[in-house]
Design an enzyme around this catalytic site. Structure first.
Site, PDB file in Angstrom:
ATOM      1  N   SER A 420       3.446  -1.109   0.838  1.00  0.00           N
ATOM      2  CA  SER A 420       4.184  -1.383   2.073  1.00  0.00           C
ATOM      3  C   SER A 420       5.537  -2.021   1.785  1.00  0.00           C
ATOM      4  CB  SER A 420       3.360  -2.280   2.996  1.00  0.00           C
ATOM      5  OG  SER A 420       2.930  -3.412   2.303  1.00  0.00           O
ATOM      6  N   HIS A 441       2.722   5.822   3.622  1.00  0.00           N
ATOM      7  CA  HIS A 441       2.507   4.475   4.153  1.00  0.00           C
ATOM      8  C   HIS A 441       1.753   4.552   5.473  1.00  0.00           C
ATOM      9  CE1 HIS A 441       4.097   0.497   5.874  1.00  0.00           C
ATOM     10  NE2 HIS A 441       3.114   0.244   5.056  1.00  0.00           N
ATOM     11  N   GLU A 453       4.374   6.850   7.382  1.00  0.00           N
ATOM     12  CA  GLU A 453       5.747   6.969   6.868  1.00  0.00           C
ATOM     13  C   GLU A 453       5.696   7.694   5.528  1.00  0.00           C
ATOM     14  OE1 GLU A 453       8.121   3.082   8.619  1.00  0.00           O
ATOM     15  OE2 GLU A 453       6.868   2.784   6.866  1.00  0.00           O
ATOM     16  N   ASN A 491       8.116  -1.581   9.659  1.00  0.00           N
ATOM     17  CA  ASN A 491       8.019  -3.031   9.407  1.00  0.00           C
ATOM     18  C   ASN A 491       9.382  -3.694   9.516  1.00  0.00           C
ATOM     19  OD1 ASN A 491       5.313  -3.013   9.087  1.00  0.00           O
ATOM     20  ND2 ASN A 491       5.336  -2.995   6.850  1.00  0.00           N
TER      21      ASN A 491
HETATM   22  P1  NAI Z   1      -6.940  -5.201  -0.331  1.00  0.00           P
HETATM   23  O1  NAI Z   1      -6.717  -6.434  -1.086  1.00  0.00           O
HETATM   24  O2  NAI Z   1      -7.771  -5.230   0.893  1.00  0.00           O
HETATM   25  O3  NAI Z   1      -7.579  -4.106  -1.294  1.00  0.00           O
HETATM   26  C1  NAI Z   1      -7.154  -3.818  -2.578  1.00  0.00           C
HETATM   27  C2  NAI Z   1      -8.339  -3.203  -3.333  1.00  0.00           C
HETATM   28  O4  NAI Z   1      -7.884  -2.641  -4.541  1.00  0.00           O
HETATM   29  C3  NAI Z   1      -9.413  -4.214  -3.703  1.00  0.00           C
HETATM   30  O5  NAI Z   1     -10.665  -3.773  -3.202  1.00  0.00           O
HETATM   31  C4  NAI Z   1      -9.429  -4.224  -5.217  1.00  0.00           C
HETATM   32  O6  NAI Z   1     -10.717  -4.407  -5.761  1.00  0.00           O
HETATM   33  C5  NAI Z   1      -8.870  -2.872  -5.545  1.00  0.00           C
HETATM   34  N1  NAI Z   1      -8.192  -2.773  -6.834  1.00  0.00           N
HETATM   35  C6  NAI Z   1      -7.234  -3.584  -7.310  1.00  0.00           C
HETATM   36  N2  NAI Z   1      -6.796  -3.118  -8.503  1.00  0.00           N
HETATM   37  C7  NAI Z   1      -7.493  -1.975  -8.758  1.00  0.00           C
HETATM   38  C8  NAI Z   1      -7.493  -1.035  -9.824  1.00  0.00           C
HETATM   39  N3  NAI Z   1      -6.663  -1.142 -10.855  1.00  0.00           N
HETATM   40  N4  NAI Z   1      -8.348   0.005  -9.751  1.00  0.00           N
HETATM   41  C9  NAI Z   1      -9.185   0.138  -8.697  1.00  0.00           C
HETATM   42  N5  NAI Z   1      -9.218  -0.731  -7.679  1.00  0.00           N
HETATM   43  C10 NAI Z   1      -8.382  -1.772  -7.692  1.00  0.00           C
HETATM   44  O7  NAI Z   1      -5.506  -4.623  -0.034  1.00  0.00           O
HETATM   45  P2  NAI Z   1      -4.993  -3.761   1.224  1.00  0.00           P
HETATM   46  O8  NAI Z   1      -4.625  -4.642   2.311  1.00  0.00           O
HETATM   47  O9  NAI Z   1      -5.942  -2.652   1.453  1.00  0.00           O
HETATM   48  O10 NAI Z   1      -3.638  -3.167   0.653  1.00  0.00           O
HETATM   49  C11 NAI Z   1      -3.618  -2.099  -0.264  1.00  0.00           C
HETATM   50  C12 NAI Z   1      -2.239  -1.491  -0.279  1.00  0.00           C
HETATM   51  O11 NAI Z   1      -1.915  -1.024   1.015  1.00  0.00           O
HETATM   52  C13 NAI Z   1      -1.137  -2.460  -0.652  1.00  0.00           C
HETATM   53  O12 NAI Z   1      -0.194  -1.787  -1.410  1.00  0.00           O
HETATM   54  C14 NAI Z   1      -0.565  -2.898   0.693  1.00  0.00           C
HETATM   55  O13 NAI Z   1       0.776  -3.292   0.611  1.00  0.00           O
HETATM   56  C15 NAI Z   1      -0.690  -1.612   1.470  1.00  0.00           C
HETATM   57  N6  NAI Z   1      -0.746  -1.740   2.922  1.00  0.00           N
HETATM   58  C16 NAI Z   1      -1.484  -2.717   3.520  1.00  0.00           C
HETATM   59  C17 NAI Z   1      -1.549  -2.816   4.896  1.00  0.00           C
HETATM   60  C18 NAI Z   1      -2.400  -3.852   5.563  1.00  0.00           C
HETATM   61  O14 NAI Z   1      -2.283  -4.017   6.783  1.00  0.00           O
HETATM   62  N7  NAI Z   1      -3.268  -4.522   4.859  1.00  0.00           N
HETATM   63  C19 NAI Z   1      -0.790  -1.868   5.765  1.00  0.00           C
HETATM   64  C20 NAI Z   1      -0.112  -0.836   5.030  1.00  0.00           C
HETATM   65  C21 NAI Z   1      -0.069  -0.816   3.673  1.00  0.00           C
END
Ligand code: NAI
Length: 679
Positions: A420, A441, A453, A491
């Protein structure tokens, strides 16, 4: 012997049993919509048929895509005067009246969508038979365009199925399945595809008594019951759509309450009301949004990619939900996360959603079977056609991952990140083919937010951007291509508005007042509650990222709350307090403020508009229409205002610019009008 006559949009077959089969297929469009021309032709056909009356008339579609999608919305947007609109509606009403008054049984034979004017046509038939298949959808979505059924639908529906079910269909615009329609009496039979024609034939040769509502359904339309029920309906609508912004649902209730006993009068009033609404600004803006949505759909040409297998890396909030959504849409999905328990959580979430959406156990099981846990990526990485990375927002972790997987994945697989905030080019530079990485995105929650996006860096291959857009259409989301600049589009525009709300709150304006003012403007949720819902830690992260790029301050109040562990809804405490069990917001103690509602509204909304102008000047998106579309579908920006750029134009650019300058004198640089205002 069958006699066939072909017209421009209709084909008439009169078979050996003297049944007239009217096949509809608009010759100038892939979807069956009722243009004035198609309606006139139907009128002529019915007039001819009534001179030599057949045993029965069956109306059906000759297109595979569905029965009838509604009236032709293009014609709505060209109606400038109430008189034009009234004439269009009168024409449709007259044709459907003729159909209703045919001296023989009539049946609408429905397969696929049957919406708006299409369902109104079916209501004018004596019987309705629909294919019992998930693709059959019956509904009256007019309110979503700021109007209501105008071809007699408001008159014919309540007596057929009772007021509660009729209002539910007309006031929400939701479409229902053939089975649900059969249950409420909207259709007479729901039958498998192979029996459709035979069911129609039998109904024509041996016409049963037409459907009658149940006693309680009929009673719900009684003149003594209507005032009471109307109050209930109005209250329900008011909780979702204020009358000032969305007059159409209130007009439906008024029509029914006042005229349900006099169908002839009701039809005239329906016409007058529809003509007023369709020429009103709300409807014109909502119709505009409809076309923006259609344009976004055309940005993704499905033929460019055939995604059989999707692999998602990271099973957290976003990755998990993206994987769940893709499997719901029918794709095989592998979900990779190094934590077993995270994947278990994804499967649990998936089951809950599928049960809600798919209902039938066999469909739920099939969807669950499509979602495959893949802890190390050994199953999916090498065979996936689309790979979506959604691990922590950490540049080093993401770069390491991309370096590791590049040699394993198929050379032509679409490789995407859900970052993001990290510039695509900073992630792509570790790849031997950096031009292949694109941003997909998604927004949270994925199942509700339609926008994606499509983020492209300076080197991203144009064809990859097109493929990524095409992929979003396969999973029924709306793409908007944006430049890889901090905050991308949505955003970046949303954040100044949220931050201004936080500043107002820290100045002592009650959170509930701020939220109320935003709701009054037409936002779907107040900014303070939205910040709490997104999570204050996430808001802070995005705000800091934007602050670094655009030199704006992050309000201290936001940092304090996050440092104290008050992260919003998920932690039970944020700007509001939340019930730990059900997540419901508790009301803060009421306090007062001497900042006027106008000032609160201007401060929040003008910062958002200013940022929108800056994005357009910097060509973050291709043009103002796509900007409006992105902001409406990504933030819920008051759809009846037609998007920020449309709002600026309607409200008068120079007046808004002056207001910004005045705020800048009073509160400082964060309100300085962007150079784009004078372009
Ligand atoms: P999160 O922290 O909920 O989940 C991340 C997951 O990735 C965790 O379950 C973790 O165990 C796993 N992980 C980390 N490194 C890994 C690897 N090398 N191999 C496999 N699994 C791995 O994070 P979230 O919120 O889902 O965000 C994920 C992405 O989405 C980020 O880049 C964030 O910026 C983006 N994003 C988040 C939004 C939100 O509202 N939370 C909205 C839009 C985009």
């Amino acid at each position: 012997m069958t006699q066939t006559q072909t017209y421009q949009h209709w084909r008439l077959e009169r078979d050996g049993d003297d049944i007239a089969w009217l096949h509809f297929s608009r010759n100038d469009s892939s979807a069956n919509t009722l243009s004035s021309e198609a309606l006139s032709e139907l009128d002529n056909l019915l007039t001819d048929l009534s001179k030599q009356i057949p045993k029965g008339v069956v109306i059906l579609s000759a297109k595979k895509s569905g029965f009838i999608a509604g009236a032709d919305v293009k014609e709505f947007s060209s109606m400038k005067t109430i008189e034009d609109a009234a004439e269009f509606v009168r024409h449709g009403q007259a044709v459907f009246d003729r159909l209703e008054n045919m001296d023989c049984p009539t049946v609408a034979l429905i397969s696929g969508y049957c919406l708006g004017g299409g369902l109104e046509l079916a209501l004018a038939c004596r019987y309705r038979i629909a294919e019992d298949d998930p693709k059959t959808k019956l509904g009256l979505p007019e309110v979503l365009l700021g109007i209501h059924p105008g071809f007699g639908g408001t008159v014919r529906l309540p007596p057929l199925i009772g007021a509660p079910a009729a209002m539910n269909l007309m006031l929400t615009g939701h479409a229902i399945s053939a089975r649900a329609a059969k249950k409420i009496g909207l259709i007479d039979y729901a039958v498998p595809q192979r029996q459709l024609l035979e069911a129609a034939r039998r109904t024509m040769l041996n016409p049963p008594a037409p459907h009658k509502p149940k006693r309680w359904q009929a009673l719900s339309n009684h003149r003594l019951v209507r005032p009471w029920l109307a109050r209930v309906f109005r209250k329900k609508v008011a909780a979702k759509a204020p009358q000032d912004h969305y007059p159409a649902p209130y007009a439906i209730i008024d029509l029914w309450q006042k005229y349900a006993d006099t169908p002839g009068r009701m039809l005239r009033e329906e016409r007058a009301s529809e003509a007023r609404l369709v020429t009103d600004e709300t409807a014109q803006n909502l119709i505009r949004v409809f076309f923006l949505q259609e344009r976004m759909k055309t940005l993704g040409n499905k033929a460019l990619i055939d995604p059989k297998h999707i692999h998602v890396i990271g099973g957290g909030v976003m990755g998990g939900d993206i994987a769940i959504w893709c499997a719901l849409r029918g794709f095989n999905v592998t979900i990779q996360d190094h934590k077993h328990e995270t994947i278990a959580g994804v499967l649990k979430r998936a089951h809950r959603l599928y049960k809600k959406k798919l209902k039938l156990p066999r469909l739920v099981t099939a969807a669950m079977d499509r979602l495959i846990p893949d802890v190390t990526g050994s199953i999916g990485l090498a065979r996936a056609d689309v790979i979506i990375e959604a691990i922590f927002e950490d540049i080093d972790a993401k770069r390491t991952l991309f370096k590791e997987i590049e040699s394993v994945i198929k050379p032509d697989a679409l490789l995407a990140t859900n970052t993001s905030s990290i510039p695509i080019e900073d992630l792509a530079s570790v790849l031997s083919k950096p031009e292949r990485l694109v941003g997909l995105h998604f927004f949270n929650p994925v199942a509700k937010m339609q926008l994606v996006e499509i983020v492209h860096g300076p080197n991203t291959d144009k064809q990859i951007v097109e493929k990524a857009s095409a992929f979003t259409r396969h999973i029924d989301r709306l793409p908007v291509p944006v430049k890889s600049t901090p905050g991308f589009l949505v955003n970046r525009i949303l954040m100044p508005y949220l931050m201004e709300a936080v500043i107002l709150e820290s100045e002592g304006v009650p959170a509930s007042t701020i939220d109320k003012v935003a709701l009054k403007f037409g936002m779907p949720m107040g900014p303070i509650e939205l910040a709490d819902t997104v999570g204050l830690d996430i808001c802070l992260h995005v705000a800091e990222n934007l602050a670094a790029a655009y030199h704006v301050d992050v309000p201290e109040r936001l940092r304090q709350l996050v440092n104290a562990g008050n992260l919003g809804r998920k932690s039970g405490n944020g700007f509001y307090r939340y019930n730990k069990k059900n997540g419901k917001k508790k009301q803060n103690k009421s306090t007062s403020t001497n900042v006027s509602n106008d000032e609160i509204s201007n401060r929040m909304i003008l910062r958002m508009l200013n940022e929108a102008v800056a994005c357009l000047r910097e060509h973050v998106v291709e043009d103002d229409n796509l900007l409006d579309a992105g902001v409406i579908f990504g933030t819920g920006f008051a759809p009846f205002r037609g998007g920020p750029m449309n709002y600026i134009e309607k409200e008068n650019k120079s007046v808004l610019n002056e207001k910004l300058s005045a705020l800048s004198d009073k509160y400082g640089d964060r309100f300085s009008p962007d150079a784009g205002w004078s372009e």
